[in-house]
Design a protein around this motif. Sequence first.
Motif, PDB file in Angstrom:
ATOM      1  N   SER A  14       0.825  -1.204   0.000  1.00 10.75           N
ATOM      2  CA  SER A  14       0.000   0.000   0.000  1.00 10.75           C
ATOM      3  C   SER A  14       0.863   1.260   0.000  1.00 10.75           C
ATOM      4  CB  SER A  14      -0.916   0.004   1.222  1.00 10.75           C
ATOM      5  OG  SER A  14      -0.140  -0.047   2.399  1.00 10.75           O
ATOM      6  N   MET A  15       0.272   2.321  -0.506  1.00 15.64           N
ATOM      7  CA  MET A  15       0.940   3.618  -0.547  1.00 15.64           C
ATOM      8  C   MET A  15       0.821   4.274   0.826  1.00 15.64           C
ATOM      9  SD  MET A  15       1.992   4.315  -3.717  1.00 15.64           S
ATOM     10  CE  MET A  15       2.045   6.077  -3.779  1.00 15.64           C
ATOM     11  N   SER A  16       1.796   5.077   1.170  1.00 19.46           N
ATOM     12  CA  SER A  16       1.773   5.811   2.418  1.00 19.46           C
ATOM     13  C   SER A  16       0.999   7.111   2.250  1.00 19.46           C
ATOM     14  CB  SER A  16       3.206   6.134   2.845  1.00 19.46           C
ATOM     15  OG  SER A  16       3.219   7.076   3.874  1.00 19.46           O
ATOM     16  N   VAL A  17       0.351   7.551   3.312  1.00 15.24           N
ATOM     17  CA  VAL A  17      -0.310   8.853   3.252  1.00 15.24           C
ATOM     18  C   VAL A  17       0.715   9.975   3.305  1.00 15.24           C
ATOM     19  CG1 VAL A  17      -2.477   8.055   4.244  1.00 15.24           C
ATOM     20  CG2 VAL A  17      -0.667   8.866   5.750  1.00 15.24           C
ATOM     21  N   TYR A  18       1.969   9.645   3.595  1.00 13.06           N
ATOM     22  CA  TYR A  18       3.048  10.625   3.653  1.00 13.06           C
ATOM     23  C   TYR A  18       3.772  10.752   2.324  1.00 13.06           C
ATOM     24  CZ  TYR A  18       2.314  10.019   8.631  1.00 13.06           C
ATOM     25  OH  TYR A  18       1.753   9.934   9.877  1.00 13.06           O
ATOM     26  N   GLY A  19       3.197  10.264   1.270  1.00 12.24           N
ATOM     27  CA  GLY A  19       3.840  10.325  -0.038  1.00 12.24           C
ATOM     28  C   GLY A  19       4.823   9.192  -0.213  1.00 12.24           C
ATOM     29  N   ARG A  20       6.045   9.498  -0.536  1.00 10.77           N
ATOM     30  CA  ARG A  20       7.069   8.486  -0.805  1.00 10.77           C
ATOM     31  C   ARG A  20       7.909   8.154   0.424  1.00 10.77           C
ATOM     32  NH1 ARG A  20       6.219   5.987  -5.554  1.00 10.77           N
ATOM     33  NH2 ARG A  20       5.650   7.423  -7.186  1.00 10.77           N
ATOM     34  N   ARG A  21       7.600   8.718   1.573  1.00 10.44           N
ATOM     35  CA  ARG A  21       8.387   8.458   2.772  1.00 10.44           C
ATOM     36  C   ARG A  21       8.097   7.084   3.340  1.00 10.44           C
ATOM     37  NH1 ARG A  21       7.204  12.304   7.529  1.00 10.44           N
ATOM     38  NH2 ARG A  21       6.277  10.487   8.492  1.00 10.44           N
ATOM     39  N   CYS A  22       9.140   6.394   3.801  1.00  7.08           N
ATOM     40  CA  CYS A  22       8.975   5.086   4.429  1.00  7.08           C
ATOM     41  C   CYS A  22       8.220   5.258   5.748  1.00  7.08           C
ATOM     42  CB  CYS A  22      10.344   4.450   4.678  1.00  7.08           C
ATOM     43  SG  CYS A  22      10.264   2.790   5.392  1.00  7.08           S
ATOM     44  N   VAL A  23       7.302   4.335   6.030  1.00  7.02           N
ATOM     45  CA  VAL A  23       6.466   4.462   7.226  1.00  7.02           C
ATOM     46  C   VAL A  23       7.028   3.718   8.439  1.00  7.02           C
ATOM     47  CG1 VAL A  23       4.352   4.870   5.946  1.00  7.02           C
ATOM     48  CG2 VAL A  23       5.021   2.542   6.477  1.00  7.02           C
ATOM     49  N   ARG A  24       8.110   2.981   8.265  1.00  5.03           N
ATOM     50  CA  ARG A  24       8.694   2.272   9.394  1.00  5.03           C
ATOM     51  C   ARG A  24       9.291   3.287  10.377  1.00  5.03           C
ATOM     52  NH1 ARG A  24      11.933  -3.126   8.709  1.00  5.03           N
ATOM     53  NH2 ARG A  24       9.806  -3.858   8.716  1.00  5.03           N
ATOM     54  N   PRO A  25       8.976   3.194  11.677  1.00  6.74           N
ATOM     55  CA  PRO A  25       9.494   4.154  12.656  1.00  6.74           C
ATOM     56  C   PRO A  25      11.027   4.192  12.677  1.00  6.74           C
ATOM     57  CG  PRO A  25       7.775   2.801  13.629  1.00  6.74           C
ATOM     58  CD  PRO A  25       8.089   2.208  12.289  1.00  6.74           C
ATOM     59  N   GLY A  26      11.573   5.406  12.657  1.00  6.82           N
ATOM     60  CA  GLY A  26      13.015   5.596  12.717  1.00  6.82           C
ATOM     61  C   GLY A  26      13.720   5.552  11.373  1.00  6.82           C
ATOM     62  N   CYS A  27      13.024   5.196  10.315  1.00  7.62           N
ATOM     63  CA  CYS A  27      13.633   5.108   8.986  1.00  7.62           C
ATOM     64  C   CYS A  27      13.484   6.445   8.269  1.00  7.62           C
ATOM     65  CB  CYS A  27      12.978   4.001   8.156  1.00  7.62           C
ATOM     66  SG  CYS A  27      13.703   3.838   6.511  1.00  7.62           S
ATOM     67  N   ARG A  28      14.550   6.884   7.630  1.00  8.75           N
ATOM     68  CA  ARG A  28      14.503   8.141   6.881  1.00  8.75           C
ATOM     69  C   ARG A  28      14.565   7.915   5.371  1.00  8.75           C
ATOM     70  NH1 ARG A  28      15.192  12.772   9.969  1.00  8.75           N
ATOM     71  NH2 ARG A  28      15.763  12.342  12.124  1.00  8.75           N
ATOM     72  N   GLY A  29      14.371   6.672   4.943  1.00 11.47           N
ATOM     73  CA  GLY A  29      14.403   6.352   3.520  1.00 11.47           C
ATOM     74  C   GLY A  29      13.116   6.745   2.823  1.00 11.47           C
ATOM     75  N   SER A  30      13.106   6.566   1.525  1.00 10.54           N
ATOM     76  CA  SER A  30      11.890   6.834   0.756  1.00 10.54           C
ATOM     77  C   SER A  30      11.460   5.548   0.056  1.00 10.54           C
ATOM     78  CB  SER A  30      12.123   7.943  -0.264  1.00 10.54           C
ATOM     79  OG  SER A  30      13.128   7.575  -1.174  1.00 10.54           O
ATOM     80  N   ALA A  31      10.168   5.426  -0.136  1.00  9.34           N
ATOM     81  CA  ALA A  31       9.607   4.229  -0.753  1.00  9.34           C
ATOM     82  C   ALA A  31       9.542   4.422  -2.264  1.00  9.34           C
ATOM     83  CB  ALA A  31       8.222   3.953  -0.195  1.00  9.34           C
ATOM     84  N   ARG A  32       9.824   3.366  -2.999  1.00  8.38           N
ATOM     85  CA  ARG A  32       9.752   3.407  -4.456  1.00  8.38           C
ATOM     86  C   ARG A  32       9.011   2.166  -4.921  1.00  8.38           C
ATOM     87  NH1 ARG A  32      13.031  -0.369  -6.395  1.00  8.38           N
ATOM     88  NH2 ARG A  32      14.808  -1.005  -5.165  1.00  8.38           N
ATOM     89  N   LEU A  33       8.511   2.222  -6.135  1.00  7.93           N
ATOM     90  CA  LEU A  33       7.818   1.077  -6.706  1.00  7.93           C
ATOM     91  C   LEU A  33       8.815  -0.036  -6.981  1.00  7.93           C
ATOM     92  CD1 LEU A  33       5.514   2.898  -9.244  1.00  7.93           C
ATOM     93  CD2 LEU A  33       4.830   1.841  -7.104  1.00  7.93           C
ATOM     94  N   GLU A  34       8.452  -1.252  -6.643  1.00  9.79           N
ATOM     95  CA  GLU A  34       9.327  -2.397  -6.897  1.00  9.79           C
ATOM     96  C   GLU A  34       9.357  -2.723  -8.389  1.00  9.79           C
ATOM     97  OE1 GLU A  34      10.285  -6.739  -4.986  1.00  9.79           O
ATOM     98  OE2 GLU A  34       8.446  -5.720  -4.424  1.00  9.79           O
TER      99      GLU A  34
END
Length: 53
Positions: A14-34
């Motif tokens: 699922s997509m995050s409501v925060y845009g491309r930001r990773c939702v795992r706590p403490g992570c500063r990465g960004s999410a991309r399509l696999e």
Amino acid sequence: MVCDDTTCGHQTRSMSVYGRRCVRPGCRGSARLEYSDVELYNQLRYFATRPRT
């Protein structure tokens, strides 16, 4: 979606409501399509046209 931070590696369907930001706590990465849209389309087209045995 896959996190681009190598220490996180979080995957989700699922997509995050925060845009491309990773939702795992403490992570500063960004999410991309696999898979890109083109890769997914080509894979689905292959399965739709391959002969059934």
